[in-house]
Write a protein that holds these residues in place. Sequence first.
Motif, PDB file in Angstrom:
ATOM      1  N   ASP A 266       0.826  -1.204   0.000  1.00 45.10           N
ATOM      2  CA  ASP A 266       0.000   0.000   0.000  1.00 45.10           C
ATOM      3  C   ASP A 266       0.863   1.258   0.000  1.00 45.10           C
ATOM      4  O   ASP A 266       1.936   1.300   0.580  1.00 45.10           O
ATOM      5  CB  ASP A 266      -0.940  -0.011   1.209  1.00 45.10           C
ATOM      6  CG  ASP A 266      -2.126  -0.940   0.966  1.00 45.10           C
ATOM      7  OD1 ASP A 266      -2.171  -1.549  -0.130  1.00 45.10           O
ATOM      8  OD2 ASP A 266      -2.983  -1.060   1.846  1.00 45.10           O
ATOM      9  N   TRP A 267       0.343   2.259  -0.663  1.00 49.84           N
ATOM     10  CA  TRP A 267       1.107   3.465  -0.956  1.00 49.84           C
ATOM     11  C   TRP A 267       0.733   4.561   0.046  1.00 49.84           C
ATOM     12  O   TRP A 267      -0.423   4.988   0.091  1.00 49.84           O
ATOM     13  CB  TRP A 267       0.779   3.880  -2.398  1.00 49.84           C
ATOM     14  CG  TRP A 267       1.371   5.165  -2.878  1.00 49.84           C
ATOM     15  CD1 TRP A 267       2.395   5.884  -2.345  1.00 49.84           C
ATOM     16  CD2 TRP A 267       0.954   5.889  -4.048  1.00 49.84           C
ATOM     17  NE1 TRP A 267       2.654   7.001  -3.092  1.00 49.84           N
ATOM     18  CE2 TRP A 267       1.788   7.022  -4.136  1.00 49.84           C
ATOM     19  CE3 TRP A 267      -0.023   5.668  -5.027  1.00 49.84           C
ATOM     20  CZ2 TRP A 267       1.645   7.956  -5.185  1.00 49.84           C
ATOM     21  CZ3 TRP A 267      -0.156   6.591  -6.048  1.00 49.84           C
ATOM     22  CH2 TRP A 267       0.673   7.721  -6.132  1.00 49.84           C
ATOM     23  N   CYS A 268       1.712   4.946   0.842  1.00 45.09           N
ATOM     24  CA  CYS A 268       1.478   6.044   1.786  1.00 45.09           C
ATOM     25  C   CYS A 268       1.514   7.360   1.011  1.00 45.09           C
ATOM     26  O   CYS A 268       2.546   7.731   0.451  1.00 45.09           O
ATOM     27  CB  CYS A 268       2.554   6.033   2.870  1.00 45.09           C
ATOM     28  SG  CYS A 268       2.427   7.421   4.006  1.00 45.09           S
ATOM     29  N   ILE A 269       0.371   8.038   0.948  1.00 42.22           N
ATOM     30  CA  ILE A 269       0.268   9.217   0.083  1.00 42.22           C
ATOM     31  C   ILE A 269       0.224  10.538   0.842  1.00 42.22           C
ATOM     32  O   ILE A 269       0.209  11.601   0.228  1.00 42.22           O
ATOM     33  CB  ILE A 269      -0.991   9.140  -0.822  1.00 42.22           C
ATOM     34  CG1 ILE A 269      -2.235   8.841   0.021  1.00 42.22           C
ATOM     35  CG2 ILE A 269      -0.787   8.143  -1.938  1.00 42.22           C
ATOM     36  CD1 ILE A 269      -3.532   9.013  -0.751  1.00 42.22           C
ATOM     37  N   SER A 270       0.191  10.498   2.176  1.00 47.66           N
ATOM     38  CA  SER A 270       0.128  11.774   2.900  1.00 47.66           C
ATOM     39  C   SER A 270       1.526  12.238   3.279  1.00 47.66           C
ATOM     40  O   SER A 270       2.395  11.428   3.603  1.00 47.66           O
ATOM     41  CB  SER A 270      -0.734  11.612   4.148  1.00 47.66           C
ATOM     42  OG  SER A 270      -0.404  10.420   4.828  1.00 47.66           O
ATOM     43  N   ARG A 271       1.714  13.539   3.181  1.00 39.18           N
ATOM     44  CA  ARG A 271       3.003  14.136   3.534  1.00 39.18           C
ATOM     45  C   ARG A 271       2.750  15.288   4.485  1.00 39.18           C
ATOM     46  O   ARG A 271       1.840  16.093   4.258  1.00 39.18           O
ATOM     47  CB  ARG A 271       3.715  14.672   2.280  1.00 39.18           C
ATOM     48  CG  ARG A 271       4.081  13.627   1.247  1.00 39.18           C
ATOM     49  CD  ARG A 271       5.212  12.726   1.717  1.00 39.18           C
ATOM     50  NE  ARG A 271       5.507  11.693   0.723  1.00 39.18           N
ATOM     51  CZ  ARG A 271       4.861  10.533   0.655  1.00 39.18           C
ATOM     52  NH1 ARG A 271       3.928  10.238   1.531  1.00 39.18           N
ATOM     53  NH2 ARG A 271       5.161   9.660  -0.278  1.00 39.18           N
TER      54      ARG A 271
END
Length: 913
Positions: A415-420
């Motif tokens: 799964d792709w962590c998209i929050s920065r």
Amino acid sequence: MPSRQLEKIYEPQAVEARWSQHWLDQGYFTAKSGAPAESYTIVIPPPNVTGSLHIGHALNSTLQDILIRWRRMQGRNALWLPGTDHAGIATQNVVERQLHEEGNSREQLGRDAFIERVWTWKEQSGNTIIGQLKHLGASCDWSRLRFTMDDGLSKAVREVFVRLHQDGLIYRGERLINWCPRCLTALSDIEVEHEQLKGKLYHIRYPLADDPNTFLTIATTRPETLLGDTAVAVHPEDPRYNQLIGKSIRLPLTSRTIPIVGDAILVDREFGTGAVKITPAHDFNDFEAGQRHQLPHLSILNYRAQIDPEGLEKAEVEPSLRAQLVELPVGKARTIVIEALQAQELLPSIDDHQMAIGKCYRCKTVVEPFLSPQWFVKIQPLADPAIKAVETGEIRIIPEAWSNNYLGWMRGIKDWCISRQIWWGHRIPAWYCTTCYPEVKQVEQGAGSSIIPPNATPIVGRTEPSTCPTCHNAEFIQDPDVLDTWFSSALWPFSTLGWPDETPDLKTFYPTATLVTGLDILFFWVARMIMMGLKFTGKPPFRDVYIHALVRDAEGQKMSKSKGNVIDPLTKMSQYGTDALRFTLTSMASPGRDIKLSEERIEGYRNFTNKIWNAARFILMNADGKTEALPFHDRPLIDRWILTRLNYVIESVNTSLENYRFDQAASQLYHFIWHEYCDWYLELIKPALLAGDTPEGRSTRHTLFESFEILQRLLHPLMPFLTEEIWQAIPHEGESIVIQAYPTSQKDWVDPKAEEAFHIIEQVVTITRTGRALLEYGPSKKLTLYGTAKDPNQVSQLHTLITYLEQLGRGELRVTEQDDWPTDHVLRLIVGGFTIGIHIEGEVDLKKALDRIRKQTQAKQKEATRLQGRLASVDFTAKASPDVIQESKERLEALTAELSLLSSSEQQLQRMV
RNA sequence: GGGCGGAUAGCUCAGUUGGGAGAGCAUUGCCCUUACAAGGCAGAGGUCGCAGGUUCAAGCCCUGUUCCGCCUACCA
């Protein structure tokens, strides 16, 4: 037909500026929506707004420009869509650095003012690279220039986020993620660069709770995280330890007692001591093990990777140690912990150990596994179709070898962590009700996303919600996080064309044709574009992915500012000309190999541009003469020959470009122009041109102009500036070479007999020149030459070719039925059945000539011996194909004849010496 | 640890169904021959990383091996 004087040396600077501007003024690069011609679209890999053109961009853009110019000339509705990327972390870092130099910081400025500051900076210097691309000759449609944070693209980003969320493919949750303690943000897995280094493996003794004099020794590379241990694991089938499972350990340096668990996944019996500490908050494996055994998470580090006082308290660390550790960076904390363990004799040994550590790909700081609430894309449902698209060949990856790389990564994708947790980027379109979650109000004071409870229910939407569905309140705080830069890049092929609206551009230009990029962003960008393209448009975003090499310096080092080995393309362009640099990069773009760029190579191709330039000067010298267009088969021999060859090159260049073999196209053009067209053709036609207004001269002049004009078009995609300048100067039709048709091969321009005749000329002239060199007769010395052959047909061929042979042999040629030439004073040489004699006159160093002839004899003798051996072999004559046998026989025959003649020449020279 | 790529002339690299080893740069000799000295002509230079194997024949196919590079991975 105007005769025009060109400068003796090609001066690219002025030429490039002039045509560059002219092309833009005329709008040649603007593609038309809905035009009838089949479209051909390339979207540029958007460079960072922070960037300036480096050599990698130069290569990448040159290759795209070649494809686009080629397809445009082929009549396709060609669109090369340009743009820039907001490059979240990278850009934020640049502006933060500026602020730092001013003694300011983003925290002092506040979020809104900071973002405004970035925009200002972007407006001021954000288009540097665009100007530089124009210098390179990039034929982008500048009227369609896009930016990943412009309104249209931002709309697409929100739309995609909302739809993915609706489909359950975006979720928020507390997970262990990669955290950069300098950028203060989460990173995705691929934003972490792994580096091998020599570390230590520490063995630590943990006393058993019910028997403090018995120890279980574990091995770890990070002793300081011991404070956060919540269990120790052994292998359930390990007879050394399995009776301990279920018992407890007294965790050193703390007053805590933790369980011993059995875990076959985490523990490798062979490694270390076979016992391992579990620290769920500071290690990815331990996190998973923690979930398996329902262990608590105990985080002892804060978001700056310093020891967290609250963590120390929760971990029940010995009070005396707490004071020493508070707020210490993790490295220093390690030293203290080691000392404390040693003092208690709990550290029996420290071994050397090879290990990999992860670093932030933007700032190279060591990343920490960090427990925090983040947004993720559930990737498997998106990855499956993207895998299939490449497996079925619907999307081709070129060179094909990289497909495995792609497939391997996609099959194991997480799964792709998209929050920065940064400010510059697309803010996540999720809101929290301030009544349901009062604590979120602190977000506005800059406290960030960690304030928001991990299990809070966000309201996701295209715009801010009006009322809370739970409590009907109307006050919200937007999630403070922004999206990973690559989230918006993933939409680039369709967001730039107007998606989610069904725009005419989208209909005309999507899906795109080819994506040209480097291997380094195959996962970051290409894979995600494929997933998003398939999900949201139902079509693959492009047909072909062409992956080019990485440009390195002459020593093979990756270019980087810190190493100081950067080759600046702009400097080289002004030094050698843009076309020379483009051609260099093109010729070195062979698949699957990195490019080691050397200055000498550019210089070599600068010379090539000058060679072409001078050929143009020569042609223009003849521009006033009369021309006559004859049907192909009525043209003089040499005209038919060069057109046959040209036809062949047209075909092979087109084929090479079809197959993305840019290197081959470049070398085919180089070789043909220099070594066939200039070296032989231009030399061979001089007599006809000088003869004045003759039928032959008129036809040759016509062929000369015609072939040279075609050559300019053929070369144009690789060298746009030079070819436009020359094309405009020579006879032509049309207003610009940019919009002329690309040459295609013609069936009737093939004459094998002309090629055969040329081959004779080439052989005879070369052997004559060799003879001259042997005798050291310079080219200006006129000589008497003799020629004959065994075969009467060959003799008559010599007769027909006599003018050409005299021209390039620079002497008077006497063709005879047989070798009845003077025995002495004629040096005889043989080639392809022809015997050529050179009259020896004046003072000649015959000894030297003799030496060199002997050397030649030796080489040929060696080859002849080898061939004889082969032909004598029974196996060979029994099993090799008749063609191969015949060839060998003929070759040996020719060699034998040459050798016998050489030996008689030798004897003859011997007499004269 | 796994995967991939490379090793061919002094340097940088081509070499596409296995049959006489190539290019550019550098180098040697001759030449300012009326497009070009940033040029022309002619040369010299290679046991194709190493060891086996298949084949009449291997730079190319197979096996092993050394060195270099890249990607990837949770051996604490």
